[in-house]
Motif scaffolding. Structure first.
Motif, mmCIF file in Angstrom:
data_model
loop_
_atom_site.group_PDB
_atom_site.id
_atom_site.type_symbol
_atom_site.label_atom_id
_atom_site.label_comp_id
_atom_site.label_asym_id
_atom_site.label_seq_id
_atom_site.Cartn_x
_atom_site.Cartn_y
_atom_site.Cartn_z
ATOM 1 N N THR A 1 12.649 8.339 10.558
ATOM 2 C CA THR A 1 13.322 7.498 9.369
ATOM 3 C C THR A 1 12.528 7.187 8.311
ATOM 4 N N HIS A 2 13.119 6.567 7.269
ATOM 5 C CA HIS A 2 12.110 5.937 6.190
ATOM 6 C C HIS A 2 13.050 4.858 5.722
ATOM 7 N N ASN A 3 12.303 3.787 4.756
ATOM 8 C CA ASN A 3 13.089 2.568 4.359
ATOM 9 C C ASN A 3 12.630 2.022 3.053
ATOM 10 N N ARG A 4 13.497 1.068 2.496
ATOM 11 C CA ARG A 4 13.118 0.382 1.509
ATOM 12 C C ARG A 4 13.019 -1.147 1.845
ATOM 13 N N VAL A 5 12.459 -2.030 1.301
ATOM 14 C CA VAL A 5 12.240 -3.398 2.167
ATOM 15 C C VAL A 5 11.974 -4.272 0.870
ATOM 16 N N PHE A 6 12.610 -5.703 0.990
ATOM 17 C CA PHE A 6 12.365 -6.694 -0.172
ATOM 18 C C PHE A 6 12.456 -7.965 0.864
ATOM 19 N N SER A 7 11.750 -9.113 0.239
ATOM 20 C CA SER A 7 11.915 -10.374 0.890
ATOM 21 C C SER A 7 13.272 -11.069 0.661
ATOM 22 N N ILE A 8 13.618 -11.480 1.631
ATOM 23 C CA ILE A 8 14.618 -12.748 1.745
ATOM 24 C C ILE A 8 14.569 -13.948 2.108
ATOM 25 N N PHE B 1 14.702 -19.552 6.738
ATOM 26 C CA PHE B 1 14.205 -18.344 7.436
ATOM 27 C C PHE B 1 13.258 -18.113 6.756
ATOM 28 N N PRO B 2 12.184 -18.617 7.045
ATOM 29 C CA PRO B 2 10.789 -18.269 6.265
ATOM 30 C C PRO B 2 10.390 -16.902 6.863
ATOM 31 N N GLY B 3 9.954 -16.037 6.169
ATOM 32 C CA GLY B 3 9.291 -14.830 6.570
ATOM 33 C C GLY B 3 10.203 -13.747 6.754
ATOM 34 N N ALA B 4 11.410 -13.979 6.346
ATOM 35 C CA ALA B 4 12.598 -13.014 6.444
ATOM 36 C C ALA B 4 12.563 -11.887 5.590
ATOM 37 N N TYR B 5 12.902 -10.818 6.143
ATOM 38 C CA TYR B 5 13.012 -9.717 4.695
ATOM 39 C C TYR B 5 14.388 -8.936 4.948
ATOM 40 N N PHE B 6 14.648 -7.851 4.032
ATOM 41 C CA PHE B 6 15.811 -6.989 4.230
ATOM 42 C C PHE B 6 15.250 -5.514 4.285
ATOM 43 N N GLU B 7 15.795 -4.739 5.411
ATOM 44 C CA GLU B 7 15.424 -3.411 5.182
ATOM 45 C C GLU B 7 16.564 -2.557 5.237
ATOM 46 N N ILE B 8 16.761 -1.472 4.188
ATOM 47 C CA ILE B 8 17.550 -0.646 4.271
ATOM 48 C C ILE B 8 17.131 0.850 4.908
ATOM 49 N N ILE B 9 17.502 1.181 5.724
ATOM 50 C CA ILE B 9 16.991 2.284 6.386
ATOM 51 C C ILE B 9 17.900 3.375 6.702
ATOM 52 N N ALA B 10 17.060 4.710 6.543
ATOM 53 C CA ALA B 10 18.054 5.926 6.643
ATOM 54 C C ALA B 10 17.145 7.251 7.380
ATOM 55 N N ILE B 11 17.764 7.968 7.939
ATOM 56 C CA ILE B 11 17.060 9.249 8.557
ATOM 57 C C ILE B 11 16.442 9.711 7.257
ATOM 58 N N ASP B 12 15.345 10.381 7.533
ATOM 59 C CA ASP B 12 14.302 10.770 6.558
ATOM 60 C C ASP B 12 14.560 12.509 6.473
ATOM 61 N N PRO B 13 15.142 12.964 5.355
ATOM 62 C CA PRO B 13 15.621 14.425 5.448
ATOM 63 C C PRO B 13 14.404 15.294 5.458
ATOM 64 N N ASP B 14 13.272 14.887 5.140
ATOM 65 C CA ASP B 14 12.041 15.562 5.265
ATOM 66 C C ASP B 14 11.224 15.536 6.449
ATOM 67 N N ALA B 15 11.651 14.793 7.389
ATOM 68 C CA ALA B 15 10.919 14.464 8.640
ATOM 69 C C ALA B 15 11.398 15.426 9.564
ATOM 70 N N PRO B 16 10.661 15.955 10.517
ATOM 71 C CA PRO B 16 11.086 16.815 11.589
ATOM 72 C C PRO B 16 11.815 15.877 12.532
#
Length: 218
Positions: free
Chosen positions: A42-49, A54-69
């Motif tokens: 998988t791979h992701n993009r992230v940013f702080s929320i 909620f100190p130290g919380a962040y947001f992750e958008i995740i998807a299957i990595d098409p280039d990964a085995p």
């Protein structure tokens, strides 16, 4: 036993490109850079929320990595589930919350004692421009989420936390509600700042440049 904290929300996308476009339209920002998870394919993009609630919380958008085995195991967050892939084909979805623990083995033992299998600790890491991030996370062999995603996945960071190098994003988590967690699990995790209700499994309220946005699981 120490309490746990909200670490990050997980939004599953059919592709990272789809996830970025959704984030720009829905939350009014472009997500920050992320990385790859070779063990999970998988791979992701992230940013702080992060917020006062909620100190130290962040947001992750995740998807299957098409280039990964194909990984040697089932991917996390139920990403191998055909039904989930069908649901996110047209739009990303909030699917899960990850909770930060400082006593991972003890929290895991408590869940097992309560009759819940959260999986075994898996050591993982990824490289960033600021250095390597390393952590242990509980992942079931079948990769499935429990209680509709309301039972948090537990993570314990080794050293640097990703939000230490994240700029303010303009998005902040104001409320998080979990649905369907048994009282024994609520007491065990003592998840700070979280409210509870019968349903939905997750309901998050975020302040954004576009105003308040509510994300819910199906």
């Amino acid at each position: 036993m120490s309490s746990t904290e909200v670490d990050h929300l997980v939004v599953a996308a059919a592709s990272l490109e789809q996830g970025v476009a959704w984030c720009e339209v829905t939350l009014g920002i472009t997500p920050g850079p992320g990385g790859k998870h070779p063990l999970m394919g998988t791979h992701n993009r992230v940013f702080s929320i992060a917020s006062a609630e909620f100190p130290g919380a962040y947001f992750e958008i995740i998807a299957i990595d098409p280039d990964a085995p194909s990984p040697p195991r089932r991917r996390w967050f139920g990403l191998d589930d055909p039904e989930l892939q069908r649901r996110i084909a047209h739009s990303p979805r909030l699917v899960h919350v990850v909770a930060r623990s400082r006593m991972l083995e003890r929290h895991r033992g408590g869940l097992v004692h309560a009759g819940i299998d959260p999986g075994l600790p898996v050591a993982m890491s990824r490289d960033t421009l600021q250095g390597r991030l390393a952590w242990q996370v509980l992942v079931r062999d079948d990769g499935r989420l429990q209680l509709g995603g309301a039972l948090p996945t537990l993570i314990e960071w080794d050293g640097t936390h990703p939000t230490e190098h994240m700029a303010t994003s303009g998005v902040a988590l104001r409320e998080l509600q979990l649905g369907g967690l048994p009282p024994t699990v609520r007491q065990l995790l003592a998840l700070q700042g979280v409210g509870y209700a019968p349903e939905p499994a997750l309901r998050a309220v975020l302040s954004t440049p576009l105003g308040d946005v509510i994300l819910e699981t199906e």
